[in-house]
Design an enzyme around this catalytic site. Structure first.
Site, PDB file in Angstrom:
ATOM      1  CE1 TYR A 154      -4.052   2.018   0.697  1.00 45.92           C
ATOM      2  CE2 TYR A 154      -2.679   3.136   2.317  1.00 45.92           C
ATOM      3  CZ  TYR A 154      -3.838   3.076   1.566  1.00 45.92           C
ATOM      4  OH  TYR A 154      -4.777   4.080   1.684  1.00 45.92           O
ATOM      5  CE  LYS A 158      -3.614   4.879  -1.632  1.00 48.07           C
ATOM      6  NZ  LYS A 158      -4.643   5.430  -2.517  1.00 48.07           N
TER       7      LYS A 158
HETATM    8  P1  NDP Z   1     -13.378   2.399   0.761  1.00 50.55           P
HETATM    9  O1  NDP Z   1     -12.864   1.012   0.931  1.00 50.55           O
HETATM   10  O2  NDP Z   1     -14.443   2.904   1.650  1.00 50.55           O
HETATM   11  O3  NDP Z   1     -13.855   2.626  -0.767  1.00 50.55           O
HETATM   12  C1  NDP Z   1     -13.017   2.249  -1.815  1.00 50.55           C
HETATM   13  C2  NDP Z   1     -13.631   2.702  -3.114  1.00 50.55           C
HETATM   14  O4  NDP Z   1     -12.770   2.311  -4.172  1.00 50.55           O
HETATM   15  C3  NDP Z   1     -14.975   2.080  -3.335  1.00 50.55           C
HETATM   16  O5  NDP Z   1     -15.816   3.020  -3.966  1.00 50.55           O
HETATM   17  C4  NDP Z   1     -14.664   0.943  -4.299  1.00 50.55           C
HETATM   18  O6  NDP Z   1     -15.740   0.673  -5.163  1.00 50.55           O
HETATM   19  C5  NDP Z   1     -13.531   1.570  -5.096  1.00 50.55           C
HETATM   20  N1  NDP Z   1     -12.709   0.562  -5.759  1.00 50.55           N
HETATM   21  C6  NDP Z   1     -11.830  -0.290  -5.194  1.00 50.55           C
HETATM   22  N2  NDP Z   1     -11.273  -1.068  -6.130  1.00 50.55           N
HETATM   23  C7  NDP Z   1     -11.820  -0.710  -7.324  1.00 50.55           C
HETATM   24  C8  NDP Z   1     -11.640  -1.128  -8.653  1.00 50.55           C
HETATM   25  N3  NDP Z   1     -10.778  -2.106  -8.974  1.00 50.55           N
HETATM   26  N4  NDP Z   1     -12.358  -0.520  -9.635  1.00 50.55           N
HETATM   27  C9  NDP Z   1     -13.238   0.460  -9.337  1.00 50.55           C
HETATM   28  N5  NDP Z   1     -13.441   0.917  -8.090  1.00 50.55           N
HETATM   29  C10 NDP Z   1     -12.737   0.341  -7.083  1.00 50.55           C
HETATM   30  O7  NDP Z   1     -12.067   3.320   0.832  1.00 50.55           O
HETATM   31  P2  NDP Z   1     -11.859   4.832   1.309  1.00 50.55           P
HETATM   32  O8  NDP Z   1     -12.996   5.670   0.913  1.00 50.55           O
HETATM   33  O9  NDP Z   1     -11.394   4.809   2.690  1.00 50.55           O
HETATM   34  O10 NDP Z   1     -10.577   5.192   0.416  1.00 50.55           O
HETATM   35  C11 NDP Z   1     -10.639   5.961  -0.770  1.00 50.55           C
HETATM   36  C12 NDP Z   1      -9.219   6.313  -1.152  1.00 50.55           C
HETATM   37  O11 NDP Z   1      -8.612   7.028  -0.079  1.00 50.55           O
HETATM   38  C13 NDP Z   1      -8.340   5.093  -1.402  1.00 50.55           C
HETATM   39  O12 NDP Z   1      -7.457   5.349  -2.467  1.00 50.55           O
HETATM   40  C14 NDP Z   1      -7.587   4.944  -0.094  1.00 50.55           C
HETATM   41  O13 NDP Z   1      -6.375   4.285  -0.275  1.00 50.55           O
HETATM   42  C15 NDP Z   1      -7.406   6.397   0.284  1.00 50.55           C
HETATM   43  N6  NDP Z   1      -7.136   6.631   1.692  1.00 50.55           N
HETATM   44  C16 NDP Z   1      -8.038   6.252   2.667  1.00 50.55           C
HETATM   45  C17 NDP Z   1      -7.746   6.504   3.982  1.00 50.55           C
HETATM   46  C18 NDP Z   1      -8.666   6.145   5.103  1.00 50.55           C
HETATM   47  O14 NDP Z   1      -8.268   6.313   6.277  1.00 50.55           O
HETATM   48  N7  NDP Z   1      -9.890   5.679   4.839  1.00 50.55           N
HETATM   49  C19 NDP Z   1      -6.494   7.159   4.382  1.00 50.55           C
HETATM   50  C20 NDP Z   1      -5.647   7.510   3.287  1.00 50.55           C
HETATM   51  C21 NDP Z   1      -5.964   7.256   2.001  1.00 50.55           C
HETATM   52  P3  NDP Z   1     -16.516  -0.731  -5.274  1.00 50.55           P
HETATM   53  O15 NDP Z   1     -15.943  -1.664  -4.245  1.00 50.55           O
HETATM   54  O16 NDP Z   1     -17.936  -0.340  -4.996  1.00 50.55           O
HETATM   55  O17 NDP Z   1     -16.270  -1.152  -6.673  1.00 50.55           O
END
Ligand code: NDP
Length: 246
Positions: A154, A158
């Site tokens: 990860y 990032k």
């Molecule tokens: P969630 O797990 O809540 O949501 C992840 C999102 O990414 C979902 O909408 C999912 O859609 C989508 N997704 C994942 N894989 C795919 C794929 N192969 N194709 C299309 N869509 C995909 O994550 P967060 O909202 O927490 O995270 C969002 C971003 O922020 C990420 O990049 C994460 O790394 C980053 N982040 C989050 C932090 C946190 O503390 N939460 C901290 C720092 C960064 P679905 O499964 O519906 O297809």
């Protein structure tokens, strides 16, 4: 507050968490939002935006499918004639100490968190350069800045995103396309709900502002970098982490 009337925005990972908050906020401020997630998962957020008086469409695709990403961009251009904002937010974590990490977990995380941003950016650049205007915002993480035990895959994805965006920012600045990164800290979403309660408390205790962030906190920062107000900002990392890393 920056408005996005007449702007066309693609937001990946829009079904839940941070991406959903970003899509909702862009829609509320007047953008036409192409909300992207797998299966039918982005339909609910698109419906919510429309119910709130905005314009949105749901797109079902996996961001690791390069042909589908290219088709999404081509389709958006055909329907709307332009493309103003890309928010590359979709991301996954597959945490494990490196000694035990499976090759597939390394590959999946890099493919979703980094290579998909390459595909998306390459697809949107041509129209943005032609328009002599565009905003790209990628969602990285504090972990890309500091590293974290158990998250080598990860963190690599990032941190890679940061180097990628800074390089791209230099390539396209002369065409009035900006490329910036938002680096969230610990944000309340499904991703962090997977962390054990005790570990979450330990992390939260290290945050100077004394709380986990909300998806709306991140959405506000993304909207700023995607707006006209940020026209002289490129190649930057905007940390939204409560002071966790300064
Ligand atoms: P969630 O797990 O809540 O949501 C992840 C999102 O990414 C979902 O909408 C999912 O859609 C989508 N997704 C994942 N894989 C795919 C794929 N192969 N194709 C299309 N869509 C995909 O994550 P967060 O909202 O927490 O995270 C969002 C971003 O922020 C990420 O990049 C994460 O790394 C980053 N982040 C989050 C932090 C946190 O503390 N939460 C901290 C720092 C960064 P679905 O499964 O519906 O297809």
């Amino acid at each position: 507050m920056a408005q996005f009337d007449g702007k066309i925005a693609i937001v990946t990972g829009a079904s839940r968490g941070i991406g959903r908050a970003i899509a909702t906020e862009l829609g509320r401020r007047g953008a036409t939002v192409a909300a992207v997630a797998r299966a039918d998962n982005a339909k609910a957020v698109a419906d919510d935006i429309v119910t709130g008086g905005g314009v949105a469409e749901a797109h079902s695709l996996d961001v690791t499918d390069a042909a589908a990403v290219e088709a999404l961009v081509a389709n958006t251009l055909r329907r709307h004639g332009r493309l103003d904002v890309l928010v590359s937010n979709a991301g996954i974590a597959r945490d494990q100490l490196l000694l035990r990490m499976k090759r597939a977990d390394w590959d999946d995380v890099l493919a979703t968190n980094l290579t998909a941003s390459f595909t998306l950016c390459q697809a949107v650049l041509k129209p943005m350069i032609r328009q002599r205007a565009g905003r790209i915002v990628a969602v990285s993480s504090v972990v890309g800045q500091t590293g974290n035990a158990g998250q080598a895959n990860y963190a690599a994805s990032k941190a890679g995103l940061i180097g990628f965006c800074k390089s791209l920012a230099r390539e396209v600045a002369s065409r009035n396309v900006t490329v910036n990164v938002v680096a969230p800290g610990l944000i309340e979403t499904d991703m962090t709900r997977a962390i054990a309660e005790g570990a979450r408390e330990t992390w939260a205790a290290q945050i100077p502002l004394g709380r986990m962030g909300s998806p709306a906190d991140v959405a506000a920062a993304v909207c700023f970098l995607a707006s006209d107000e940020a026209s002289y900002i490129t190649g930057q990392i905007l940390a939204v982490n409560g002071g966790m890393y300064m």
